[in-house]
Scaffold this active site. Structure first.
Site, PDB file in Angstrom:
ATOM      1  N   ARG A  38       6.586   6.627 112.083  1.00  0.00           N
ATOM      2  CA  ARG A  38       5.839   5.402 111.782  1.00  0.00           C
ATOM      3  C   ARG A  38       4.649   5.223 112.702  1.00  0.00           C
ATOM      4  NH1 ARG A  38       8.540   1.674 108.463  1.00  0.00           N
ATOM      5  NH2 ARG A  38       7.029   0.121 109.101  1.00  0.00           N
ATOM      6  N   MET A  84       0.567   1.048 109.777  1.00  0.00           N
ATOM      7  CA  MET A  84       2.017   1.097 109.960  1.00  0.00           C
ATOM      8  C   MET A  84       2.354   1.327 111.434  1.00  0.00           C
ATOM      9  SD  MET A  84       4.727   3.191 107.720  1.00  0.00           S
ATOM     10  CE  MET A  84       4.519   4.858 108.265  1.00  0.00           C
ATOM     11  N   CYS A  85       3.358   0.655 111.899  1.00  0.00           N
ATOM     12  CA  CYS A  85       3.838   0.847 113.264  1.00  0.00           C
ATOM     13  C   CYS A  85       5.361   0.798 113.218  1.00  0.00           C
ATOM     14  CB  CYS A  85       3.348  -0.261 114.192  1.00  0.00           C
ATOM     15  SG  CYS A  85       1.559  -0.275 114.423  1.00  0.00           S
ATOM     16  N   GLY A  86       5.975   1.280 114.268  1.00  0.00           N
ATOM     17  CA  GLY A  86       7.420   1.162 114.379  1.00  0.00           C
ATOM     18  C   GLY A  86       7.755   0.332 115.604  1.00  0.00           C
TER      19      GLY A  86
END
Lengths: 250, 299
Positions: free
Chosen positions: B32, B1-3
């Protein structure tokens, strides 16, 4: 059909005669965990949630007959695992609105992004705007009414329930559908594997009419087309039963 | 997960507050990606001056000597502005040549960006601290991208942090994973692209840089990218005078866009957008799968 209900708060008619005070919860001051704990402990009553500001898991896990109104847009998994009560969001919702809803009502006045009503077993989800991709994915008995369009792969592997779309449906509607009825008033970009158009019989018109009434949507059931399963994928073939049974025995 | 977040200012109204607004968006994406963060800022620099942002992680390089050597190579003046372990080198000389020379001669350095508008900063650690350490809030400008990373497939390192930039004033932040990037990197290297990491997202940035260099518009480049890139992606892309968003056709990775007369903002989650001025009246929508969205500013 029934006039579009103007009221934003879904309240049983029997209760209107005896109005109860509304408890305001401001998420600018109260933590999300405290809000949800309050909702879980309540046996009855009405709550109004202010300043949600896209917070996740707002009003998740309700299992009593309470009424919750959320003023503003919410993040992921709003009203997830919902039972009995009603949640009304005056705004938009992100991924997983009313995911795994069991009963009760969830309504939003805006649009929802991905996977609205996913895996729902019962209850009613009303999205007045559009729903994104995979609306009603793996639905298992929930009724979903969308005032606008739904995105691609909606009702993927749907098992039971009804999806009503007043606008258009994106690509691969009802892919690998087991059962469930999909009613679409507008265009369907494409049907998924094993999904076909089906006749609107009187019982379907009755069901659809009831759902439109419940959702407060002003639309003529006669304008909709019904889609469902062709039951031709391998899992519907009796010939494959032996292999399945042998596999389990092994 | 990344933002991922992006903010493109359509008018001059909020340009003095670009960094502050971007930092508030980045802050909301901490959950995130708490491992590392980075940001790109476009700030209307002079077209005749190229800026090269360089990272010397864990080192104490002799920047003045590096600058002097680069002056000889480019036959042009070079000034150096160190910021912690980063430095911004400014020159009227050939930026692409400077990037290549730095990469060839200083393998221990990471050349994060070059161009007349862009600077990129990235570091391991709390995204809020990254914003503070590299003074994001004080920055003005026209558009910005930022990224928070939760490492799942590889180590928590600075050079796995986004944004990635291989071409002039072109950068990208990515949420997702590409599956054909090794093959594509080899192909792009044959076209002259130079990569500095093993990261899939850098290959996507290189692909766009290559297409833009070949004369494609950003829309044309992204149309080709939809065919060439296999995998999951939500991209926010910055170019010299524009901003773009693209999601793969399956669209598993989230994205939300909000737009007013003054700005367009993109984020992995809506909560990043709630702090922006007048966000209550913004038009909010989910970018459709496989559809290219672009905004450009008249030069």
């Amino acid at each position: 059909m029934g006039a579009r209900a103007g009221c934003h708060l879904h309240v049983d008619p029997g209760r209107v005669s005896a109005p109860r005070p509304v408890t305001d919860v401001d998420l600018a001051e109260t933590s999300l965990r405290d809000l949800n704990r309050m909702l879980h402990q309540a046996r009855q009553g009405s709550f109004r949630v202010l300043n949600p500001r896209g917070a996740h898991a707002v009003a998740c896990g309700i299992d009593t007959d309470i009424t919750v109104e959320v003023r503003g847009s919410v993040g992921y998994y709003c009203a997830g695992m919902h039972q009995k009560g009603s949640v009304h969001v005056d705004g938009n919702a992100s991924t997983g609105l009313a995911e795994n809803i069991m009963s009760g009502t969830v309504r939003i006045t805006g649009s929802a992004t991905m996977s609205a009503g996913a895996t729902g077993h019962g209850g009613l989800v009303v999205i007045e705007g559009n729903a994104g991709a995979r609306c009603g994915i793996s639905m298992k008995g929930v009724d979903i009414v969308v005032g606008g369009n739904v995105g691609h792969m909606s009702a993927f592997m749907a098992q039971a329930g009804n999806l009503v779309v007043l606008g258009d449906a994106g690509a691969d509607l009802g892919d690998s559908i087991y059962e469930a009825n999909l009613y679409v008033r507008g265009e369907v970009a494409s049907l998924g594997a094993d999904a076909i158009r089906k006749d609107m019989r009187p019982e379907h018109v009755r069901t659809l009419s009831g759902l439109l009434d419940s959702a407060g949507m002003d639309a003529d059931p006669g304008d909709f087309k019904r889609y469902g399963t062709a039951r031709s994928l391998y899992n519907f073939h009796i010939d494959d039963i032996d292999a399945e049974v042998a596999g389990r025995a092994g | 997960m990344c933002g991922i977040v992006g903010l493109f200012l359509k008018t001059e109204r909020f340009q003095p507050r670009l960094g502050e607004l971007t930092a508030s968006m980045l802050h909301e994406m901490r959950d995130r990606g708490p491992d590392s963060a980075g940001f790109a800022i476009y700030d209307q620099g002079r077209a005749e001056v190229t800026r090269i942002t360089v990272l010397a992680e864990g080192q104490r390089p002799d920047w003045s000597r590096t600058g002097a050597n680069l002056e000889t190579v480019l036959d042009a003046e070079v000034t150096v502005r160190p910021i912690r372990d980063h430095a911004v080198l400014e020159t009227p000389g050939d930026g692409g040549r400077a990037r290549q020379w730095l990469i060839d001669n200083f393998p221990e350095l990471d050349v994060l960006s070059y161009g007349s508008q862009i600077e990129i900063y990235k570091a391991v650690g709390d995204p809020d601290l990254v914003a503070i350490n590299y003074e994001l809030r004080a920055r003005s400008g026209t558009h910005a991208l930022a990224h928070t990373r939760m490492a799942t497939e590889s180590a928590v390192t600075t050079n796995g942090s986004h944004p990635f930039a291989t071409g002039a004033d072109t950068c990208l932040v990515h949420n997702g994973s590409l599956s054909n990037y090794n093959w594509l990197r080899t192909r792009l290297e044959r076209q002259g692209e130079i990569f500095q990491t093993e990261n899939d997202s850098e290959v996507a940035a290189g692909y766009l840089a290559w297409r833009l260099r070949e004369g494609d518009s950003i829309k044309e480049a992204l149309e080709r990218a939809l065919v060439a890139l296999d995998g999951f992606f939500t991209f926010a892309i910055g170019i010299e005078n524009g901003f773009a968003i693209l999601r793969d056709p399956i669209a598993c990775k989230p994205a939300i866009v909000a737009e007013t007369d003054d700005w367009v903002a993109m984020s992995s989650e809506y909560r990043s957008i709630t702090h922006l001025p007048d966000s209550g009246h913004a038009s909010v929508w989910e970018p459709a799968p496989g559809v290219i969205y672009t905004w450009t500013r008249a030069a």
